[in-house]
Design a protein around this motif. Sequence first.
Motif, PDB file in Angstrom:
ATOM      1  N   ASP A   3       0.826  -1.203   0.000  1.00 25.04           N
ATOM      2  CA  ASP A   3       0.000   0.000   0.000  1.00 25.04           C
ATOM      3  C   ASP A   3       0.866   1.261   0.000  1.00 25.04           C
ATOM      4  OD1 ASP A   3      -2.395  -1.584   2.184  1.00 25.04           O
ATOM      5  OD2 ASP A   3      -2.298  -1.501  -0.009  1.00 25.04           O
ATOM      6  N   VAL A   4       1.940   1.264   0.779  1.00 22.29           N
ATOM      7  CA  VAL A   4       2.862   2.399   0.839  1.00 22.29           C
ATOM      8  C   VAL A   4       4.219   1.924   0.346  1.00 22.29           C
ATOM      9  CG1 VAL A   4       4.010   4.082   2.315  1.00 22.29           C
ATOM     10  CG2 VAL A   4       1.639   3.436   2.784  1.00 22.29           C
ATOM     11  N   ILE A   5       4.732   2.602  -0.703  1.00 21.87           N
ATOM     12  CA  ILE A   5       6.031   2.223  -1.275  1.00 21.87           C
ATOM     13  C   ILE A   5       7.109   3.050  -0.612  1.00 21.87           C
ATOM     14  CG2 ILE A   5       7.415   2.155  -3.377  1.00 21.87           C
ATOM     15  CD1 ILE A   5       4.823   1.741  -4.920  1.00 21.87           C
ATOM     16  N   ARG A   6       8.072   2.343  -0.010  1.00 22.00           N
ATOM     17  CA  ARG A   6       9.157   3.027   0.722  1.00 22.00           C
ATOM     18  C   ARG A   6      10.322   3.253  -0.226  1.00 22.00           C
ATOM     19  NH1 ARG A   6       9.201  -1.796   4.748  1.00 22.00           N
ATOM     20  NH2 ARG A   6       8.867  -2.673   2.666  1.00 22.00           N
ATOM     21  N   ILE A   7      10.672   4.548  -0.411  1.00 19.99           N
ATOM     22  CA  ILE A   7      11.704   4.920  -1.380  1.00 19.99           C
ATOM     23  C   ILE A   7      12.876   5.567  -0.660  1.00 19.99           C
ATOM     24  CG2 ILE A   7      12.262   6.457  -3.313  1.00 19.99           C
ATOM     25  CD1 ILE A   7       9.515   6.009  -4.389  1.00 19.99           C
ATOM     26  N   LEU A   8      14.072   5.115  -1.006  1.00 19.37           N
ATOM     27  CA  LEU A   8      15.302   5.776  -0.559  1.00 19.37           C
ATOM     28  C   LEU A   8      15.793   6.630  -1.725  1.00 19.37           C
ATOM     29  CD1 LEU A   8      17.649   6.217   1.440  1.00 19.37           C
ATOM     30  CD2 LEU A   8      18.769   4.239   0.394  1.00 19.37           C
ATOM     31  N   LEU A   9      15.837   7.962  -1.525  1.00 19.06           N
ATOM     32  CA  LEU A   9      16.318   8.881  -2.550  1.00 19.06           C
ATOM     33  C   LEU A   9      17.745   9.296  -2.198  1.00 19.06           C
ATOM     34  CD1 LEU A   9      15.897  10.701  -5.025  1.00 19.06           C
ATOM     35  CD2 LEU A   9      14.906  12.435  -3.498  1.00 19.06           C
ATOM     36  N   VAL A  10      18.681   8.945  -3.058  1.00 22.37           N
ATOM     37  CA  VAL A  10      20.091   9.318  -2.863  1.00 22.37           C
ATOM     38  C   VAL A  10      20.381  10.452  -3.843  1.00 22.37           C
ATOM     39  CG1 VAL A  10      22.459   8.488  -2.729  1.00 22.37           C
ATOM     40  CG2 VAL A  10      20.568   6.893  -2.329  1.00 22.37           C
ATOM     41  N   GLU A  11      20.388  11.699  -3.328  1.00 19.75           N
ATOM     42  CA  GLU A  11      20.458  12.893  -4.166  1.00 19.75           C
ATOM     43  C   GLU A  11      21.181  14.005  -3.405  1.00 19.75           C
ATOM     44  OE1 GLU A  11      20.636  15.302  -6.691  1.00 19.75           O
ATOM     45  OE2 GLU A  11      19.011  14.053  -7.512  1.00 19.75           O
ATOM     46  N   ASP A  12      22.220  14.568  -4.024  1.00 17.49           N
ATOM     47  CA  ASP A  12      22.976  15.621  -3.316  1.00 17.49           C
ATOM     48  C   ASP A  12      22.500  17.024  -3.658  1.00 17.49           C
ATOM     49  OD1 ASP A  12      23.852  15.636  -5.903  1.00 17.49           O
ATOM     50  OD2 ASP A  12      25.992  15.784  -5.439  1.00 17.49           O
ATOM     51  N   ASP A  13      21.514  17.175  -4.523  1.00 17.53           N
ATOM     52  CA  ASP A  13      20.957  18.490  -4.871  1.00 17.53           C
ATOM     53  C   ASP A  13      19.615  18.658  -4.176  1.00 17.53           C
ATOM     54  OD1 ASP A  13      19.392  20.519  -6.297  1.00 17.53           O
ATOM     55  OD2 ASP A  13      21.077  20.549  -7.713  1.00 17.53           O
ATOM     56  N   GLU A  14      19.532  19.645  -3.259  1.00 15.38           N
ATOM     57  CA  GLU A  14      18.324  19.823  -2.457  1.00 15.38           C
ATOM     58  C   GLU A  14      17.114  20.168  -3.324  1.00 15.38           C
ATOM     59  OE1 GLU A  14      16.995  22.010   1.718  1.00 15.38           O
ATOM     60  OE2 GLU A  14      18.704  22.791   0.577  1.00 15.38           O
ATOM     61  N   ASP A  15      17.316  20.983  -4.380  1.00 13.89           N
ATOM     62  CA  ASP A  15      16.193  21.371  -5.242  1.00 13.89           C
ATOM     63  C   ASP A  15      15.595  20.130  -5.938  1.00 13.89           C
ATOM     64  OD1 ASP A  15      16.470  24.006  -4.562  1.00 13.89           O
ATOM     65  OD2 ASP A  15      17.768  24.499  -6.281  1.00 13.89           O
ATOM     66  N   ASP A  16      16.486  19.250  -6.419  1.00 15.08           N
ATOM     67  CA  ASP A  16      15.999  18.042  -7.070  1.00 15.08           C
ATOM     68  C   ASP A  16      15.257  17.142  -6.082  1.00 15.08           C
ATOM     69  OD1 ASP A  16      16.912  18.751  -9.534  1.00 15.08           O
ATOM     70  OD2 ASP A  16      18.813  17.671  -9.378  1.00 15.08           O
ATOM     71  N   TYR A  17      15.731  17.123  -4.818  1.00 18.44           N
ATOM     72  CA  TYR A  17      15.020  16.338  -3.788  1.00 18.44           C
ATOM     73  C   TYR A  17      13.605  16.848  -3.617  1.00 18.44           C
ATOM     74  CZ  TYR A  17      13.146  15.594   0.880  1.00 18.44           C
ATOM     75  OH  TYR A  17      12.301  15.354   1.918  1.00 18.44           O
ATOM     76  N   TYR A  18      13.444  18.209  -3.459  1.00 21.26           N
ATOM     77  CA  TYR A  18      12.106  18.778  -3.250  1.00 21.26           C
ATOM     78  C   TYR A  18      11.210  18.540  -4.462  1.00 21.26           C
ATOM     79  CZ  TYR A  18      13.406  21.031   1.130  1.00 21.26           C
ATOM     80  OH  TYR A  18      13.802  21.259   2.418  1.00 21.26           O
ATOM     81  N   GLU A  29      -2.463   7.082  -5.551  1.00 22.56           N
ATOM     82  CA  GLU A  29      -2.345   5.616  -5.647  1.00 22.56           C
ATOM     83  C   GLU A  29      -1.242   5.273  -6.644  1.00 22.56           C
ATOM     84  OE1 GLU A  29      -2.927   1.759  -4.720  1.00 22.56           O
ATOM     85  OE2 GLU A  29      -3.983   3.445  -3.816  1.00 22.56           O
ATOM     86  N   PRO A  30      -0.171   4.645  -6.261  1.00 19.30           N
ATOM     87  CA  PRO A  30       0.152   4.258  -4.882  1.00 19.30           C
ATOM     88  C   PRO A  30       0.703   5.432  -4.089  1.00 19.30           C
ATOM     89  CG  PRO A  30       1.929   3.600  -6.339  1.00 19.30           C
ATOM     90  CD  PRO A  30       0.875   4.196  -7.218  1.00 19.30           C
ATOM     91  N   ARG A  31       0.809   5.247  -2.771  1.00 18.41           N
ATOM     92  CA  ARG A  31       1.377   6.271  -1.890  1.00 18.41           C
ATOM     93  C   ARG A  31       2.848   5.970  -1.658  1.00 18.41           C
ATOM     94  NH1 ARG A  31      -1.561   5.547   3.192  1.00 18.41           N
ATOM     95  NH2 ARG A  31      -0.372   7.375   3.904  1.00 18.41           N
ATOM     96  N   PHE A  32       3.641   7.043  -1.474  1.00 13.65           N
ATOM     97  CA  PHE A  32       5.080   6.898  -1.319  1.00 13.65           C
ATOM     98  C   PHE A  32       5.546   7.505  -0.002  1.00 13.65           C
ATOM     99  CE2 PHE A  32       4.224   6.978  -5.854  1.00 13.65           C
ATOM    100  CZ  PHE A  32       4.968   5.909  -6.307  1.00 13.65           C
ATOM    101  N   ARG A 121       6.672   1.595 -11.427  1.00 16.59           N
ATOM    102  CA  ARG A 121       5.836   0.397 -11.330  1.00 16.59           C
ATOM    103  C   ARG A 121       6.566  -0.829 -11.881  1.00 16.59           C
ATOM    104  NH1 ARG A 121       0.529   1.212 -10.043  1.00 16.59           N
ATOM    105  NH2 ARG A 121      -0.239   3.360 -10.074  1.00 16.59           N
ATOM    106  N   TYR A 122       7.200  -0.682 -13.032  1.00 15.24           N
ATOM    107  CA  TYR A 122       7.916  -1.808 -13.624  1.00 15.24           C
ATOM    108  C   TYR A 122       9.028  -2.294 -12.701  1.00 15.24           C
ATOM    109  CZ  TYR A 122       5.552  -0.759 -18.053  1.00 15.24           C
ATOM    110  OH  TYR A 122       4.614  -0.554 -19.033  1.00 15.24           O
ATOM    111  N   ALA A 123       9.729  -1.340 -12.094  1.00 15.72           N
ATOM    112  CA  ALA A 123      10.812  -1.722 -11.173  1.00 15.72           C
ATOM    113  C   ALA A 123      10.257  -2.495  -9.991  1.00 15.72           C
ATOM    114  CB  ALA A 123      11.554  -0.475 -10.700  1.00 15.72           C
ATOM    115  N   MET A 124       9.084  -2.059  -9.490  1.00 17.10           N
ATOM    116  CA  MET A 124       8.481  -2.745  -8.352  1.00 17.10           C
ATOM    117  C   MET A 124       7.993  -4.145  -8.744  1.00 17.10           C
ATOM    118  SD  MET A 124       8.800  -1.003  -5.674  1.00 17.10           S
ATOM    119  CE  MET A 124       7.685  -1.989  -4.699  1.00 17.10           C
ATOM    120  N   VAL A 125       7.406  -4.247  -9.958  1.00 11.34           N
ATOM    121  CA  VAL A 125       6.938  -5.556 -10.413  1.00 11.34           C
ATOM    122  C   VAL A 125       8.115  -6.517 -10.534  1.00 11.34           C
ATOM    123  CG1 VAL A 125       5.969  -6.821 -12.366  1.00 11.34           C
ATOM    124  CG2 VAL A 125       4.845  -4.739 -11.540  1.00 11.34           C
ATOM    125  N   ARG A 126       9.233  -6.035 -11.118  1.00 11.53           N
ATOM    126  CA  ARG A 126      10.419  -6.878 -11.239  1.00 11.53           C
ATOM    127  C   ARG A 126      10.940  -7.274  -9.860  1.00 11.53           C
ATOM    128  NH1 ARG A 126      11.698  -3.390 -15.665  1.00 11.53           N
ATOM    129  NH2 ARG A 126      13.069  -2.123 -14.366  1.00 11.53           N
TER     130      ARG A 126
END
Length: 663
Positions: A3-18, A29-32, A121-126
Amino acid sequence: MTDVIRILLVEDDEDDYYLTADYLSQCEEPRFKITWVTNSADALSVLKRQSFDLCLLDYILGAENAIDVLEVLKSNQITLPVVILTGQSDSKVDEMVMRAGAADYLTKSEIETPRFMRTMRYAMVRREIENERIERHKVEQKNKAKDKFLAHLGHELRTPLTSILGYTELLLDEKQNMEMEQELSIIHSNGKHLLSLLNDMLDMSKIMANKLELTPKEVNLTGFLTDLHALMGLAAKDKGLKLDLIAQSEIPEHITTDPTRLRQVLINLLSNAIKFTDSGTIRVYVETIKPLRESEPEMLLFKVEDSGIGMPKNKLASIFQPFEQIEDVMRANHGGAGLGLAISRELVHKMGGEIHVDSVFGKGSVFSFTINPGDISGEPREELKLDRTCTRENDKLTLHVSGRVLIVDDLREIRRLTGHLVSQCHATVAYAENGVKALEAVLEAEKDQRPFHLVLMDIHMPVMNGIDALKAIRRHNCNVAVVAVTAASRKGLKQSLLDEGFDGVIGKPIDRFELTGVLDRYLIRTAGPAPSNDHEKERAHNHEISTKKSQKVLIIEDDQDAAELIQLLIVHEGHDVIIANTGTDALNTLKRNVFDIILMDLTLPDYHGYDLANDINALQSGAKLVVVSGNEPEPERMEELGISGALLKPVSKDDLTNLFADS
């Protein structure tokens, strides 16, 4: 997908993170749920503490790039789908990161496009497919480990049971131990009970692993049921019960099924009926059932009815489940592991049928099951006749004869039962399991100038039946008396067998006094140790049984107690025995001695038996190689390696007698 997809974002640019976090937060749907870190060290630290469904990884992280991070994750055995994010598209970078193990590759400008969500979605299905593969692999490995453990456990338990049962049998055979007969019989019966529990456990493990295979063959139904009645009638009589076997319709002469497994189901049901019935009669009914539709096969129905303690209605649904026993039964101390009915159900299903139970608490139970008997549309139908009641007297038969008798029957238990009756009259007994083995035994005995004086030949057997065996014996000019043993009862059968050349015919179940008459007719009667008169002495001299041909035997067994017991049993048969406790010792012994028979355990400290078999064949290809194992050996490997046969532990005196009778 969760139901909730847990994502680790590895990003050194704060603007890109936001930017990424804002887009994902708008998805309903789905929620992250996003965790943000800026370098590989922090990513590794977080991944060791938490689990994530997906990693979004910036391609350039200061002095690092995505390929360096993927290598760090791989070296720390962290597996999760990683999608690479980069500022601009580059086909070479795309190819490099995919080879490094990334799930996909996107430009940051695509974050707010439908392609980004499809990629997620494809990455999660794999990921889910990979997780399922890993779980299947884990289950397969666990099953393999369980199978290996059960095989090892079976071997480890069967080996000491060989000593327990074997030495007890030897003690029971000694006349000076008659005062301890009751105590020894208790040890023996409990040892057999342990063996029965072990066999049930191993059968259940095969069923649960879907590895239990049936071996269908043509079965003479009347003969099969007659043998069953003879065996279980003794057990019923021991408890003061009567066993009736009744056909409610004419039955086919032959069916196609696995006789060993069908017998196992019936013996399970009959054993339970005898166990839980204190008085009265146990009845077995058999009949054919016409199909409701033309496309369906005609079925065979069996019912086992007892007048025992019965079962409550609310307990009936669970009795076919493994390890289930009804509490009242357990309190009555009837024993068992609760596997017999579960095994019976699975065997019945494999034979194409169903099993059911009806019971009234305090009044008794009726177990009924069907099997597919194969195509019986063209089979002759006959009435089932069991004219003789199964009797057994406490006193031994009084007839005292001298002579050699070969008992030929494909059912081991019936060979033993008949052999016991013949031995009571002091004749020497040998065994064969089919017509081919019988022919070999007769010809070998003639060659060694120790001919048989009588052959008791079952008619319906695999490989070669009794009639063909008789013809083969006569073609070799052997004039030994051959008496047919048959359970069939059709009109004119006895005369047709006599016309085929049999010297006589006796029915199954074998009547002990009819058998006595046959033995008295074809063997030499003696009044105890010595012939009764000069004429008898002359006849005894002409039919004198020479000493058995001594054979040289090598036992390869790492369990010293089991090896010494088998040695003792074989030495009592007049053979010369040497023991080797390892494969290396065996090979050294084979270089110094020539053996007729080699008994080889499959599990040795320095060799597996199959590997050792190759080396044995290279040294002495003429020796008869027989596996002695706690596990069922592999028939294909045995044939490939030229292994002549197998004995399953615990090895009994009768097993070895049969082995040497066939050698």
